[in-house]
Design a protein around this motif. Structure first.
Motif, PDB file in Angstrom:
ATOM      1  N   GLY A 106       0.788  -1.229   0.000  1.00  0.00           N
ATOM      2  CA  GLY A 106       0.000   0.000   0.000  1.00  0.00           C
ATOM      3  C   GLY A 106       0.816   1.272   0.000  1.00  0.00           C
ATOM      4  O   GLY A 106       0.257   2.372  -0.015  1.00  0.00           O
ATOM      5  N   LEU A 107       2.149   1.139   0.003  1.00  0.00           N
ATOM      6  CA  LEU A 107       2.997   2.341  -0.014  1.00  0.00           C
ATOM      7  C   LEU A 107       2.797   3.114  -1.317  1.00  0.00           C
ATOM      8  O   LEU A 107       2.706   2.536  -2.391  1.00  0.00           O
ATOM      9  CB  LEU A 107       4.466   1.920   0.114  1.00  0.00           C
ATOM     10  CG  LEU A 107       5.493   3.050   0.160  1.00  0.00           C
ATOM     11  CD1 LEU A 107       5.376   3.831   1.465  1.00  0.00           C
ATOM     12  CD2 LEU A 107       6.917   2.487   0.015  1.00  0.00           C
ATOM     13  N   THR A 108       2.745   4.430  -1.199  1.00  0.00           N
ATOM     14  CA  THR A 108       2.590   5.283  -2.385  1.00  0.00           C
ATOM     15  C   THR A 108       3.888   6.053  -2.637  1.00  0.00           C
ATOM     16  O   THR A 108       4.686   6.290  -1.709  1.00  0.00           O
ATOM     17  CB  THR A 108       1.449   6.294  -2.196  1.00  0.00           C
ATOM     18  OG1 THR A 108       1.810   7.219  -1.149  1.00  0.00           O
ATOM     19  CG2 THR A 108       0.148   5.585  -1.839  1.00  0.00           C
ATOM     20  N   PRO A 109       4.128   6.468  -3.885  1.00  0.00           N
ATOM     21  CA  PRO A 109       5.311   7.293  -4.168  1.00  0.00           C
ATOM     22  C   PRO A 109       5.347   8.561  -3.324  1.00  0.00           C
ATOM     23  O   PRO A 109       6.425   8.998  -2.900  1.00  0.00           O
ATOM     24  CB  PRO A 109       5.157   7.619  -5.652  1.00  0.00           C
ATOM     25  CG  PRO A 109       4.343   6.494  -6.209  1.00  0.00           C
ATOM     26  CD  PRO A 109       3.382   6.137  -5.120  1.00  0.00           C
ATOM     27  N   PRO A 153       8.243  -3.288  -8.426  1.00  0.00           N
ATOM     28  CA  PRO A 153       7.428  -2.299  -7.721  1.00  0.00           C
ATOM     29  C   PRO A 153       6.135  -2.014  -8.479  1.00  0.00           C
ATOM     30  O   PRO A 153       6.028  -2.295  -9.678  1.00  0.00           O
ATOM     31  CB  PRO A 153       8.332  -1.061  -7.703  1.00  0.00           C
ATOM     32  CG  PRO A 153       9.154  -1.199  -8.940  1.00  0.00           C
ATOM     33  CD  PRO A 153       9.387  -2.679  -9.114  1.00  0.00           C
ATOM     34  N   PRO A 154       5.147  -1.445  -7.780  1.00  0.00           N
ATOM     35  CA  PRO A 154       3.936  -1.000  -8.482  1.00  0.00           C
ATOM     36  C   PRO A 154       4.289  -0.021  -9.591  1.00  0.00           C
ATOM     37  O   PRO A 154       5.309   0.681  -9.532  1.00  0.00           O
ATOM     38  CB  PRO A 154       3.127  -0.314  -7.367  1.00  0.00           C
ATOM     39  CG  PRO A 154       3.622  -0.932  -6.098  1.00  0.00           C
ATOM     40  CD  PRO A 154       5.072  -1.216  -6.327  1.00  0.00           C
ATOM     41  N   ALA A 155       3.442   0.028 -10.598  1.00  0.00           N
ATOM     42  CA  ALA A 155       3.710   0.847 -11.783  1.00  0.00           C
ATOM     43  C   ALA A 155       3.952   2.312 -11.436  1.00  0.00           C
ATOM     44  O   ALA A 155       4.755   2.992 -12.092  1.00  0.00           O
ATOM     45  CB  ALA A 155       2.543   0.727 -12.759  1.00  0.00           C
ATOM     46  N   ALA A 156       3.303   2.788 -10.381  1.00  0.00           N
ATOM     47  CA  ALA A 156       3.442   4.204 -10.008  1.00  0.00           C
ATOM     48  C   ALA A 156       4.874   4.565  -9.616  1.00  0.00           C
ATOM     49  O   ALA A 156       5.260   5.736  -9.647  1.00  0.00           O
ATOM     50  CB  ALA A 156       2.491   4.535  -8.856  1.00  0.00           C
ATOM     51  N   PHE A 157       5.679   3.554  -9.228  1.00  0.00           N
ATOM     52  CA  PHE A 157       7.057   3.810  -8.793  1.00  0.00           C
ATOM     53  C   PHE A 157       8.076   3.716  -9.925  1.00  0.00           C
ATOM     54  O   PHE A 157       9.238   4.066  -9.733  1.00  0.00           O
ATOM     55  CB  PHE A 157       7.453   2.798  -7.704  1.00  0.00           C
ATOM     56  CG  PHE A 157       6.850   3.064  -6.360  1.00  0.00           C
ATOM     57  CD1 PHE A 157       7.523   3.829  -5.421  1.00  0.00           C
ATOM     58  CD2 PHE A 157       5.612   2.536  -6.023  1.00  0.00           C
ATOM     59  CE1 PHE A 157       6.969   4.071  -4.171  1.00  0.00           C
ATOM     60  CE2 PHE A 157       5.058   2.770  -4.775  1.00  0.00           C
ATOM     61  CZ  PHE A 157       5.733   3.543  -3.845  1.00  0.00           C
ATOM     62  N   SER A 158       7.675   3.220 -11.078  1.00  0.00           N
ATOM     63  CA  SER A 158       8.651   2.848 -12.109  1.00  0.00           C
ATOM     64  C   SER A 158       9.530   4.008 -12.557  1.00  0.00           C
ATOM     65  O   SER A 158      10.729   3.837 -12.798  1.00  0.00           O
ATOM     66  CB  SER A 158       7.936   2.231 -13.317  1.00  0.00           C
ATOM     67  OG  SER A 158       6.991   3.147 -13.842  1.00  0.00           O
TER      68      SER A 158
END
Length: 348
Positions: free
Chosen positions: A65-68, A97-102
């Protein structure tokens, strides 16, 4: 920003950092030995930042659940009344990692501020670095990768001797090796079993009978006992052990997989014996770090024939296939296989 290049031995680097009080900006802590991982994470908690201001300068985040935005805010916010800030992120998959971190993750990690000590800590997730990824090539230059594997038996024996002394007791190297054989090589588990054995002794010396009386055996140890019972002609004892394992909520397929693996190791020990190979060769063959376990296997293998082991290995493969079907009563199938093992032994 320039950072200290990681050393090939991340554990040595971490120990040196803790000793000197100078810390790199990024640690990745992973491995199968939870006791050591937890111990050294706590060392970082205590030594990177002043405990007086820990509430202001230690941030602990869950990877799930961590967000950038959360990670960026944690990194960018300045420490309070301290030169350092410790950020611990647990079970975040750095290499998937989730796509938001790429897009943002490599840049963030390459340019960590001097005041940040960021730790990616793996408890449930494996955390082993994926060396095929572009991010790994980046991290290799800036991060300290610290893998905690299970200790070698000789190291564990020395550690158990120290644990016993701390509890006001003593244990011989031979009995410490037996405890590892019976209870496994997890230091977390061994610490609890040592406390039980120390509480049981009335002489101040922890002996094999104290260990047998109060310590909980792992599945491999019970299966060793089970197979010994078969080769000693004690079929009822073997069946009783299977019943106990099932009553303890062990899965039947897992029980029999462990039996099969033990037979395979006995077979390897028999081949080594006939080839006049030693413990080291056997340990390499079965992937074990325990000389004590290798000795026990060698001793057990001497009591059975190569012909019997070949026959039983084939029988185990057939039973394994049957157990993975849906139409068999699994406990009964295991008991029938044990009976077949015993019968084959009598037939020579």
């Amino acid at each position: 920003m320039p950072q200290e290049k990681t050393k090939s031995n991340g554990k040595s680097q971490l120990l040196q950092n803790l000793k000197n009080g100078t810390f790199t900006s990024l640690y990745v802590i992973f491995g199968e030995e939870s006791y050591l991982k937890e111990y050294y994470l706590q060392q970082l908690r205590e030594k990177v930042i002043d405990p007086t201001f820990a509430d202001f300068n230690r941030i602990e985040l869950e990877g799930k659940g961590l967000t950038p935005e959360q990670l960026t805010e944690a990194v960018d916010s300045y420490p309070a009344m301290s030169g350092k800030k410790l950020i611990i992120v647990t079970d975040f998959d750095l290499f998937k990692p989730p796509a938001a971190f790429s897009d943002m993750l490599p840049a963030l990690l390459e340019d960590l501020p001097d005041y940040v000590c960021l730790v990616f800590y793996y408890d449930i997730l494996d955390g082993k670095p994926d060396k095929r990824t572009k991010l790994y090539k980046t991290l290799q230059k800036i991060a300290c990768f610290v893998e905690f594997t299970h200790m070698e038996e000789r190291e564990l024996v020395a550690w158990l001797e120290r644990r016993a002394r701390a509890l006001g007791c003593a244990i011989s190297p031979e009995d410490a090796s037996y405890m590892i054989f019976l209870c496994g090589n997890s230091m977390t588990n061994l610490a609890g079993e040592m406390e039980k054995a120390a509480a049981h002794t009335t002489t101040g010396e922890i002996k094999k009978y104290n260990i047998d009386a109060v310590c909980s055996p792992i599945l491999d140890a019970v299966v060793f006992d089970l197979t010994d019972a078969i080769t000693a002609g004690k079929f009822e004892r073997a069946v009783s052990l299977v019943g106990d394992l099932i009553a303890q909520k062990n899965n039947e397929v897992m029980i029999f997989t462990t039996i099969t693996r033990h037979i395979q190791r006995l077979y390897a020990a028999k081949l080594c014996f006939e080839a006049r190979a030693g413990e080291k060769q056997l340990m390499d063959m079965i992937g074990s770090k325990s000389p004590y376990y290798a000795k026990q296997l060698q001793s057990a293998a001497r009591r059975v024939s190569l012909k019997w082991l070949r026959q039983i290995a084939s029988l185990c493969a057939q039973t394994d296939a049957a157990l993975k079907g849906s139409a068999v009563e699994r406990q009964k199938q295991i008991e029938l296989t044990l009976l077949s093992m015993a019968s084959a032994l009598k037939e020579g």
